[in-house]
Scaffold this motif. Sequence first.
Motif: not given
Length: 311
Positions: A164-168, A173-179, A189-196, A204-205
């Motif tokens: 999920l962290a990769d998808i986020v 990145l996709f919205l970078r220009h929008e921001f 704030d993506l917790a490290p080692g989250l289960p898949r 999901l994206q």
Amino acid sequence: MRATVTTEAIHPDLRRFSKKFSGKWVRRLPMPACSGKYLHPVAHGSRDGEGRWEHIGGARDLTPRRVSEEAPRKARSELAHEARITSLGVLTASIAHEVNQPLAAIICNGETSLRCLARPDLDVEQVRELTKRVVADARRACEIINRIRAMATRRARQPTPQSLADIVEESMLFLRHEFQSKDISISLDLAPGLPRVVGDRTRLQQVIVNLAINAVQAMARSGGRKILVRAILSDLETVCFMIEDSGTGIDPTHLPRLFDGFFTTKETGMGIGLAISRSIIESHDGHIRADNNSSLGGARFSFDLPANGAG
Ligand code: ADP
């Protein structure tokens, strides 16, 4: 039907199975006009006095039973396909928007790259970085187009374990220009080692992008310019995604209808983003919700997904 035949005359399948028939084998015989007959053959093979194989076989016609078993399954699959085609139609505007974003990013990065190449103090590292972004955005556009094609055909989805962290990160990145263009600061704030989680990456994206675009639009009507995105393990079996903004917040009277199809408070809104997001999350056995408990003073949207497998 009952017949005694010699090995030479018997159908090859029947010959293969005749020695060890368990009685469970059903064979579909093609018939004219795409129809077919389901036969349950039973056969027994033994040698005659002179040692030659002799087979005794019979076949029961199971066609009526099979047809009545298959009818509800076929109807369900037709309906699911119909729903996908309908939502593709409804989604046309957002698909165009989604494909347009990576294409706009490709043009922007390509132009910057050309300007860099024209400079006397050529910075090869910068050009390399811009080219990498062009490739990543082109891949993203291809993925979206492949997803649309997959939705339009009857191919079954193949859910796979996803980070999920990769998808986020990819969505951001996709919205970078929008921001950037709206001067919005975004904290991850993506917790490290989250289960898949097991699911469909592009869908999901799509949910995360929908929620982020809504947050940006909510801030257009307020003074705030901050978004906080979190992914955490809420318990041992659940991964939770949260997006908080400093926008206007949600009118409490709208909360019960927020995820209904075609509910919108925007002048040019279609009111389908949240309805589609909910259907995607629920098809992943998850749950999506909204409230005004954002630490930044606006709205908070979150969804849970079952954790599956190692991170
Ligand atoms: P649309 O964006 O086309 O209106 P959505 O289904 O995405 O459709 O959203 C439905 C409604 O939910 C929006 O019109 C808005 O009123 C409300 N909403 C969604 N996200 C937010 C947010 N972050 N802050 C405040 N209101 C929101």
